[in-house]
Every structure is written in structure tokens, then in C-alpha cells.
Design an enzyme around this catalytic site. Sequence first.
Site: not given
Ligand SMILES: [Zn+2]
Length: 416
Positions: A147, A181-182, A387, A86, A204, A84
Amino acid sequence: MIQISPDTAAERLMRYVRIDTQSDPNSNSHPTTEKQKDLSKLLFTELRGMGLTQVETDEYGYVYATIPSNSKKTNIPAICFCAHVDTAPDCSGTNVKPIYHRYYDGKDITLPDDETQVLRMSDSPYLKQQLNHGIITASGTTLLGGDDKAGVTVIMEAIMYLMQYPSVKHGTIKILFTPDEEVGKGTAKVNLQKLGAQFGYTMDGGEAGSLEDETFSADGATITIHGVIAHPGYAKDKMVNALKIAGAVLDALPKKEFSPETTVGREGFVHPVAVNGIAEKATIQFIVRDFTVSGLEEHHRRLQQIAARVVANYPGATMQYEIQEQYRNMKEVLDNHPQVVAYAEEAIQRAGLAVKKESIRGGTDGSRLSYMGLPCPNIFTGMQNIHSKLEWISDKDMAKAAETIVHLCMVWEEKS
Ligand SMILES: [Zn+2]
């Protein structure tokens, strides 16, 4: 021997993380933020530049690409690699300034733009395995965005390798980069027909060697409580307040088990996420999680019983219990195609790593894709502390992930 350079992977990651691609949970458009397309467009251009002719990007920010088979065999399934573009809304992704610590020596790393942000081996024990290798961090005020730009990076590095070394035999390889995705919308506008893959892998995951083939199965549950309304001045022996019953239901939930804050490993849970209402009518929304569907059913039965027992103490009040199916453990699909996971294990071993099979206490785009018809376990990239401002990743782990992709393409070709 397949060898991909950690330096090149690091340089590529640093290029991608500088592009702000944060998604937005409060947006109803697709993609949720236009800026995600900045990376999608760059990937489109780079894929074309590598000599791929079948490359597309669409209005939603997805990128689709194909590397045609170079094998004489015609029965090799088309395999997809997915990542992903994003980054998570939890932490700023604007003006990410990646720092490449080329020879990590085990000492604390103080991030220059916020000296309270210190990466320590004692907090991140996986750093022990990175001594004398390169690691990449952000500068202290943003996340890094590994990520899942690490996933994008390792796929791009693997494609580059396959394009440079046509002696490496493989079947048809499909590439899919997704937005959002997030915020749980990574598969909202995906066109699996256009993609045309039979099996897939999301890139991922975390520690080198890890392979995740299991996720939670997930439902929502809504308990609606109907009270009895009356004028408050003349309500004696008439009014039954739905809000108070909702409070009593929440209080009756087990306090030492059955909740996210009291469970780990393979235990499931029930978790109230919202309460709404007025005196006449109240609703409590729950998420319900377990690794098996029978476990989910058991949790629903138990929750409904607890609520019904409470409501029975309030004559005149009634309740309804509704279930919303959310997603299912991808293992139920993957077990029908055991070669998908077995070949990934083989590829990880050929890349020189030990396989760590793991279960995810959550859902992934892979679980949704698996149920949409694309069985899709999750493979490591190396990303750590995701994150957060202390996010980091090792250059060596990314190189190993890219090598694993190349090996995986070869394993499918050999075994078909
Ligand atoms: Zn991810």
C-alpha cells in the site's frame, strides 16, 4: 490476449518496497518526509528509460508522465492512472526486506525476523485463492508497503506493456504518482492542470476484481460549551462548569448505535475525537460520516439536539454547533459520468475476473480528486493486511491489475 508476468511484477514490487517512503502526520512540509522523493526520482528515471519523453517530478515529490495517443481517433478522453509512493506511519517502513514465497502451499508462514509474526490462512482466508501462486511478505519487523507500491508497480508494468506493444491502441494516458496519501495530504500540492486528464483511476484497492466507486461523505462538527466562571471559593449557585457539561454531553451519546464501534456496512456514525477546555469553556470535536449528504445532515441534527438537551439542564450555560465540510462521497460525481465505472468493470472482466463492487468506509485521494474535477474510482492491486507486519500480496493479483489497466486503455479507445 494481454499477459503480464507475475514474476516481473513481484521483482518490481520488491525493488520499490526496499525504499523507505514513510510519510509523517506531524510534519507541515510538502512532502512531509524528503525520503519519499527517493522513489519519485527512481520512477522518473525508469519512465524515461522506458522511452516516455513527457516525464516530470517536482519539489513536492509528485511524478507526472504522459503516454501519447497512438489511435487515429481524436475524441478519446485523456485517462489518468494514479498511485501513492508513501507508506503508512502506523508501522515501520525502514529496511523492508521483502520475501518472495514462490509456490505458496497453504502452510503457516513464520516471518524470520520476528517469529511471533505468523501468516495463517485461518486469519487471512483470501490466502486460499493463492495456493501454488507466489506471495510476497515482509520479514517480520516492518510493513511490506504494498500500500501503495503495488499500485505503483502495476501502473509501471502496464506502461511497460503499452510501450512494448504499440499495436495495442489507446488514447492519451496520464500517469500521476503522489506523496503523503497516508497522512491525508496526497492532493495538497497536485497540479491537475498540468496533469491534463479528464478521468482517472487510483490503483489502491485490495482483492482481485474489486472496484470501489463509493466513499463516505465526511464532516467535522465542533460543539463549544460556555459555562459561567466564578472564584471557586465563592461559587455557590454561580459557577457552571463547562468541562462537566462536556462530560455529560459525551455520556448522553447513544451507546448501542450512532458510533464507529457499533456500525458496519452502509451505516453512518458520529465520533468524538478530541475534548479541550477549562471550567469556563470547553469544546468537543467530532467527525461525522455517512454515505449520503442527507444522512450527514440528519446526524448533525441529532447530535445538536442531544447536546442542546444536556446544556439546557445547566442554567446560564450556552452552546454553539459548528460544521466543517471535509470530503464527499465520490459516487455523487461518478454518477454524472457512468462510463468511468462501466469501462473499469468491462476491463476487469476482460482480464478474466469477476467484478466486486465495494464501498469504502473512509475517504480516498480519489474522493478528493473526484471533487477537484477528476472523477476517480479505485481499482484493486491485491494488497492485503495493509499497514501491518503481516501485510502480503499475490504476484498473480498484481499481474491481473496491470492487465486490467491495459484493457481499460483499450476499452476507452474502442468506445470513444
Ligand atoms: Zn493506499
